[in-house]
Scaffold this active site. Sequence first.
Site, PDB file in Angstrom:
ATOM      1  N   ASP A 139     -38.626 -46.844 -40.939  1.00 30.13           N
ATOM      2  CA  ASP A 139     -38.589 -46.575 -42.388  1.00 30.13           C
ATOM      3  C   ASP A 139     -39.016 -47.850 -43.122  1.00 30.13           C
ATOM      4  O   ASP A 139     -39.076 -48.935 -42.539  1.00 30.13           O
ATOM      5  CB  ASP A 139     -37.179 -46.161 -42.831  1.00 30.13           C
ATOM      6  CG  ASP A 139     -37.115 -45.838 -44.330  1.00 30.13           C
ATOM      7  OD1 ASP A 139     -37.990 -45.101 -44.816  1.00 30.13           O
ATOM      8  OD2 ASP A 139     -36.220 -46.354 -45.021  1.00 30.13           O
ATOM      9  N   SER A 140     -39.258 -47.684 -44.416  1.00 26.72           N
ATOM     10  CA  SER A 140     -39.609 -48.852 -45.232  1.00 26.72           C
ATOM     11  C   SER A 140     -38.416 -49.796 -45.403  1.00 26.72           C
ATOM     12  O   SER A 140     -38.598 -50.969 -45.708  1.00 26.72           O
ATOM     13  CB  SER A 140     -40.076 -48.385 -46.613  1.00 26.72           C
ATOM     14  OG  SER A 140     -39.040 -47.630 -47.239  1.00 26.72           O
ATOM     15  N   TYR A 176     -42.328 -48.130 -50.316  1.00 32.13           N
ATOM     16  CA  TYR A 176     -43.557 -47.443 -49.936  1.00 32.13           C
ATOM     17  C   TYR A 176     -43.916 -46.378 -50.977  1.00 32.13           C
ATOM     18  O   TYR A 176     -45.086 -46.034 -51.147  1.00 32.13           O
ATOM     19  CB  TYR A 176     -43.372 -46.726 -48.593  1.00 32.13           C
ATOM     20  CG  TYR A 176     -43.537 -47.590 -47.371  1.00 32.13           C
ATOM     21  CD1 TYR A 176     -43.475 -48.985 -47.440  1.00 32.13           C
ATOM     22  CD2 TYR A 176     -43.750 -47.004 -46.128  1.00 32.13           C
ATOM     23  CE1 TYR A 176     -43.615 -49.755 -46.294  1.00 32.13           C
ATOM     24  CE2 TYR A 176     -43.905 -47.773 -44.989  1.00 32.13           C
ATOM     25  CZ  TYR A 176     -43.837 -49.148 -45.073  1.00 32.13           C
ATOM     26  OH  TYR A 176     -43.986 -49.893 -43.946  1.00 32.13           O
ATOM     27  N   GLY A 177     -42.895 -45.848 -51.620  1.00 32.11           N
ATOM     28  CA  GLY A 177     -43.075 -44.670 -52.462  1.00 32.11           C
ATOM     29  C   GLY A 177     -44.003 -44.845 -53.633  1.00 32.11           C
ATOM     30  O   GLY A 177     -44.526 -43.875 -54.178  1.00 32.11           O
ATOM     31  N   CYS A 179     -39.125 -41.690 -42.615  1.00 30.20           N
ATOM     32  CA  CYS A 179     -39.533 -42.010 -43.980  1.00 30.20           C
ATOM     33  C   CYS A 179     -40.417 -40.859 -44.443  1.00 30.20           C
ATOM     34  O   CYS A 179     -41.440 -40.575 -43.813  1.00 30.20           O
ATOM     35  CB  CYS A 179     -40.326 -43.326 -43.969  1.00 30.20           C
ATOM     36  SG  CYS A 179     -41.094 -43.737 -45.539  1.00 30.20           S
ATOM     37  N   THR A 239     -42.204 -40.665 -47.135  1.00 30.75           N
ATOM     38  CA  THR A 239     -43.477 -41.138 -47.697  1.00 30.75           C
ATOM     39  C   THR A 239     -44.488 -41.381 -46.574  1.00 30.75           C
ATOM     40  O   THR A 239     -45.640 -40.936 -46.653  1.00 30.75           O
ATOM     41  CB  THR A 239     -43.249 -42.428 -48.520  1.00 30.75           C
ATOM     42  OG1 THR A 239     -42.155 -42.217 -49.408  1.00 30.75           O
ATOM     43  CG2 THR A 239     -44.486 -42.792 -49.309  1.00 30.75           C
ATOM     44  N   GLU A 268     -30.942 -49.148 -51.818  1.00 32.08           N
ATOM     45  CA  GLU A 268     -31.192 -50.473 -51.223  1.00 32.08           C
ATOM     46  C   GLU A 268     -30.176 -51.494 -51.740  1.00 32.08           C
ATOM     47  O   GLU A 268     -29.825 -52.431 -51.044  1.00 32.08           O
ATOM     48  CB  GLU A 268     -32.623 -50.945 -51.523  1.00 32.08           C
ATOM     49  CG  GLU A 268     -33.702 -50.256 -50.708  1.00 32.08           C
ATOM     50  CD  GLU A 268     -33.736 -50.667 -49.225  1.00 32.08           C
ATOM     51  OE1 GLU A 268     -33.382 -51.815 -48.909  1.00 32.08           O
ATOM     52  OE2 GLU A 268     -34.114 -49.820 -48.391  1.00 32.08           O
ATOM     53  N   CYS A 307     -36.487 -37.842 -49.474  1.00 31.21           N
ATOM     54  CA  CYS A 307     -36.640 -39.276 -49.229  1.00 31.21           C
ATOM     55  C   CYS A 307     -35.393 -39.675 -48.453  1.00 31.21           C
ATOM     56  O   CYS A 307     -34.276 -39.292 -48.829  1.00 31.21           O
ATOM     57  CB  CYS A 307     -36.707 -40.052 -50.544  1.00 31.21           C
ATOM     58  SG  CYS A 307     -36.529 -41.848 -50.323  1.00 31.21           S
ATOM     59  N   THR A 308     -35.586 -40.404 -47.370  1.00 31.23           N
ATOM     60  CA  THR A 308     -34.451 -40.660 -46.473  1.00 31.23           C
ATOM     61  C   THR A 308     -33.435 -41.644 -47.055  1.00 31.23           C
ATOM     62  O   THR A 308     -32.355 -41.820 -46.490  1.00 31.23           O
ATOM     63  CB  THR A 308     -34.951 -41.147 -45.099  1.00 31.23           C
ATOM     64  OG1 THR A 308     -35.789 -42.290 -45.298  1.00 31.23           O
ATOM     65  CG2 THR A 308     -35.715 -40.042 -44.391  1.00 31.23           C
ATOM     66  N   HIS A 309     -33.771 -42.275 -48.167  1.00 31.44           N
ATOM     67  CA  HIS A 309     -32.769 -43.103 -48.859  1.00 31.44           C
ATOM     68  C   HIS A 309     -31.736 -42.235 -49.606  1.00 31.44           C
ATOM     69  O   HIS A 309     -30.637 -42.685 -49.871  1.00 31.44           O
ATOM     70  CB  HIS A 309     -33.437 -44.017 -49.895  1.00 31.44           C
ATOM     71  CG  HIS A 309     -34.062 -45.255 -49.315  1.00 31.44           C
ATOM     72  ND1 HIS A 309     -35.235 -45.236 -48.608  1.00 31.44           N
ATOM     73  CD2 HIS A 309     -33.668 -46.558 -49.372  1.00 31.44           C
ATOM     74  CE1 HIS A 309     -35.548 -46.478 -48.249  1.00 31.44           C
ATOM     75  NE2 HIS A 309     -34.611 -47.293 -48.700  1.00 31.44           N
TER      76      HIS A 309
HETATM   77  N1  DGL Z   1     -37.208 -43.837 -47.340  1.00 27.19           N
HETATM   78  C1  DGL Z   1     -38.534 -43.625 -47.762  1.00 27.19           C
HETATM   79  C2  DGL Z   1     -38.892 -42.154 -47.833  1.00 27.19           C
HETATM   80  O1  DGL Z   1     -38.264 -41.348 -47.178  1.00 27.19           O
HETATM   81  C3  DGL Z   1     -39.155 -44.308 -48.924  1.00 27.19           C
HETATM   82  C4  DGL Z   1     -38.564 -45.254 -49.820  1.00 27.19           C
HETATM   83  C5  DGL Z   1     -39.618 -46.189 -50.366  1.00 27.19           C
HETATM   84  O2  DGL Z   1     -39.938 -47.130 -49.651  1.00 27.19           O
HETATM   85  O3  DGL Z   1     -40.107 -45.938 -51.478  1.00 27.19           O
HETATM   86  O4  DGL Z   1     -39.817 -41.763 -48.512  1.00 27.19           O
END
Ligand code: DGL
Length: 265
Positions: free
Chosen positions: A12-13, A44-45, A75, A77, A154, A187-189
């Site tokens: 993941d990012s 990354y988004g 991730c 994205t 984060e 989004c996994t966050h």
């Molecule tokens: N966790 C990432 C996802 O599922 C992206 C978060 C990011 O880096 O913007 O898209």
Amino acid sequence: MVQSPLTIGVFDSGVGGLTVLRALQARLLGAQFLYLGDMARLPYGTKSAQVVTTYTLKAAAALVSKGAQSLVIACSTASSCAIPELEALYPHIPIIDVITPTVAHVSMYGARDILILATQGTVSSHLYKNLITKTAPHICVHEVATPLLVGLAEEGWRDPHIVSQVLDHYLEGFKHFDTIDTVVLGCTHFPFHLDAIKLYFGSHVNVVDTAIPAAEKARSQWPSVMLDEGSTHYYVTDSPERFRSTAELFLSHEIPSDQVTLINL
Ligand code: DGL
């Protein structure tokens, strides 16, 4: 079918993929996990598909060079843009993304009106919408980017009032609150805010954590993992201490500092 993928690379990012790692650890006892959080390049988004694909290929190469025999792209994205190139580069390495198992899940359980919350990159790809519409054309799909939820996660901020304000902001003008029956945390966050998001939408809405269908797919594809004690090592491209302190919040256990290694991609 792949036999005993002892070493699974999870990428993941940042810390978001830990929601997927946790679900994998619960289902693949005995596996060895290599987790890579690309903290140096997060988020990354907000970046273009081309840039995210380049980063993802570098991360995959690092995980493979460290012994990963299979990959989970934890991730959305990266999953929304890099999978075809990854599969072309690593035809012999099983790769699981977080989007296709989630699409199969929501298409099967009878959802009719779905809101996808994701990063701008994932929303712009329209991959969720396109795949769901292809699999189950009767399902109505809305996509809304809620990138601040990444930053909050984060930072390890879980305050439901803040999450609610952030959602109010992004969903201002959203006209389908009355009809949606499913919210996909695309989004996994975002599962870091699961309780707050459930509270926001109410108990009549099913909130889907993409980690679960992805981890279920991993368990069904890689069933013969040895039942030894598993292990996890973490690699980060920046800020190992910051990673550790937030990761401990995500995983609800301590991470010894010798389990986190700083690498360059
Ligand atoms: N966790 C990432 C996802 O599922 C992206 C978060 C990011 O880096 O913007 O898209």
